[in-house]
Design a protein around this motif. Sequence first.
Motif, PDB file in Angstrom:
ATOM      1  N   GLU A 115      87.360  42.237  60.818  1.00 18.60           N
ATOM      2  CA  GLU A 115      87.229  43.654  60.491  1.00 18.60           C
ATOM      3  C   GLU A 115      88.536  44.245  59.957  1.00 18.60           C
ATOM      4  N   GLN A 265      86.234  34.057  65.381  1.00 20.09           N
ATOM      5  CA  GLN A 265      85.043  34.680  64.787  1.00 20.09           C
ATOM      6  C   GLN A 265      84.361  33.730  63.808  1.00 20.09           C
ATOM      7  N   LEU A 269      80.686  32.928  64.857  1.00 14.95           N
ATOM      8  CA  LEU A 269      79.684  33.633  64.057  1.00 14.95           C
ATOM      9  C   LEU A 269      79.156  32.805  62.888  1.00 14.95           C
ATOM     10  N   ASP A 275      75.326  33.010  61.330  1.00 10.08           N
ATOM     11  CA  ASP A 275      74.716  34.331  61.207  1.00 10.08           C
ATOM     12  C   ASP A 275      74.615  34.805  59.765  1.00 10.08           C
ATOM     13  N   SER A 280      73.471  38.813  57.586  1.00  6.92           N
ATOM     14  CA  SER A 280      74.232  39.869  58.266  1.00  6.92           C
ATOM     15  C   SER A 280      75.268  39.259  59.197  1.00  6.92           C
ATOM     16  N   LEU A 281      76.205  40.110  59.602  1.00 10.59           N
ATOM     17  CA  LEU A 281      77.250  39.685  60.522  1.00 10.59           C
ATOM     18  C   LEU A 281      77.581  40.862  61.439  1.00 10.59           C
ATOM     19  N   ASP A 282      77.733  40.591  62.723  1.00 12.52           N
ATOM     20  CA  ASP A 282      78.099  41.626  63.688  1.00 12.52           C
ATOM     21  C   ASP A 282      79.621  41.760  63.722  1.00 12.52           C
ATOM     22  N   LEU A 283      80.114  42.927  63.325  1.00 13.75           N
ATOM     23  CA  LEU A 283      81.549  43.187  63.307  1.00 13.75           C
ATOM     24  C   LEU A 283      81.831  44.573  63.881  1.00 13.75           C
ATOM     25  N   GLY A 285      81.210  46.173  66.493  1.00 17.31           N
ATOM     26  CA  GLY A 285      80.161  46.936  67.149  1.00 17.31           C
ATOM     27  C   GLY A 285      79.009  47.361  66.275  1.00 17.31           C
ATOM     28  N   ARG A 286      78.938  46.877  65.028  1.00 11.23           N
ATOM     29  CA  ARG A 286      77.777  47.197  64.194  1.00 11.23           C
ATOM     30  C   ARG A 286      77.425  45.968  63.360  1.00 11.23           C
ATOM     31  N   THR A 287      76.232  45.985  62.811  1.00 10.56           N
ATOM     32  CA  THR A 287      75.756  44.878  61.985  1.00 10.56           C
ATOM     33  C   THR A 287      75.926  45.220  60.514  1.00 10.56           C
ATOM     34  N   LYS A 289      75.067  44.205  56.747  1.00  8.88           N
ATOM     35  CA  LYS A 289      74.061  43.440  56.004  1.00  8.88           C
ATOM     36  C   LYS A 289      74.466  43.278  54.549  1.00  8.88           C
TER      37      LYS A 289
END
Length: 359
Positions: A115, A265, A269, A275, A280-283, A285-287, A289
């Motif tokens: 991030e 990560q 991930l 993923d 999409s990827l979770d970064l 605290g949010r996804t 796309k």
Amino acid sequence: MQRRALIGRVLGGVPTVAANVWDSTVAGGVADLRRMPRTEIAREPGGVLYRYDPVPGAGERGPPVVLIPPLGAPDFAYDLRRGCSLVEHLLLGGRRVYLVDYGPISFAERGLGLEHWVDGVVPRTLRRVSDEVGEPVHVVAWSLGGIFAMLALAAASEAGEPLPVRSVTTIGSPVDIAAVPLVAPLRPLAEVAGGRLVSALYQAAGSFPAPIVSWAFHLATVDRLFTKPLVVLSRLDDRDTLAQIEAVDHMMNNMHGYPGRVFGQLYHLLLRSNDLAAGSLDLAGRTVKLSAVDVPALVVAGRNDVIAPLKAVHRTVELLSGSPEVRFETAPGGHLGVLTGRKARTTTWPALDAFLDSH
């Protein structure tokens, strides 16, 4: 027959061979490793932004191009050597070229995650360049840099703050890690271990050191390590080939490390869960796309790339469903060769030119 042809070739070009051997071993090398002149325009946490100086007489052609490097490789991967430099090619074509250089990763930066680049360095760079030139920019990114660029565009779009970007080009950026033969056998082992062993290792080390990154790149092309002496011997009369080998060796000797958290990560991930292949990827605290990328895209894959093989890269075309246009091109070469190999001059670069001109 091959041996006789090799001997004949070498003996037939004795003066050229002698000059090349002298330059390679005594005179400092055959590759022109001078970098294209550039000017620092901003220095901020996470990177230095450069603007390359225009080539006199080249004119001006289209919106600026911003180069986004990956982690691990030095920024001069885009400016490998004179005569085989993407930066030089773009400048000679009249394009304005910018690049953000992350520099070597220190131990103090071990806590940085993806991030940091997706939400910070990349969008800040693109907005700064766009503000300077007064128009949206083209983004060109190689390897992990391409993933940074796509995720940054998607995250900004989803947040309602789209980046001032006209198009994005990714070169050798794999999104389907299950399709990478080098790491596919490791995925079941990672699941069995639950990632705990690797997590403990990178947390203890704090980073993925530069020598290991260089070793990993060499391991991916281990067959070439064994054939390289024969290639050099058979091409002693070919200065361009010798210069390319020398320039690639120089780059490999100047690789950078990865922050430990980024490596973690990527391992959890991408390698374990794959993923990104689902879009999409979770970064933070949010996804995020990839379908949120809403600018035209060019996706380039190397036909001989073992780090980012065709199938792993082609998946990007399906995932960029929100883009108004997605072009897919292939070119000969491995992971670096597709970007700045000798054949890239007549394959990847013309395809990039055509795409940029159309937008």
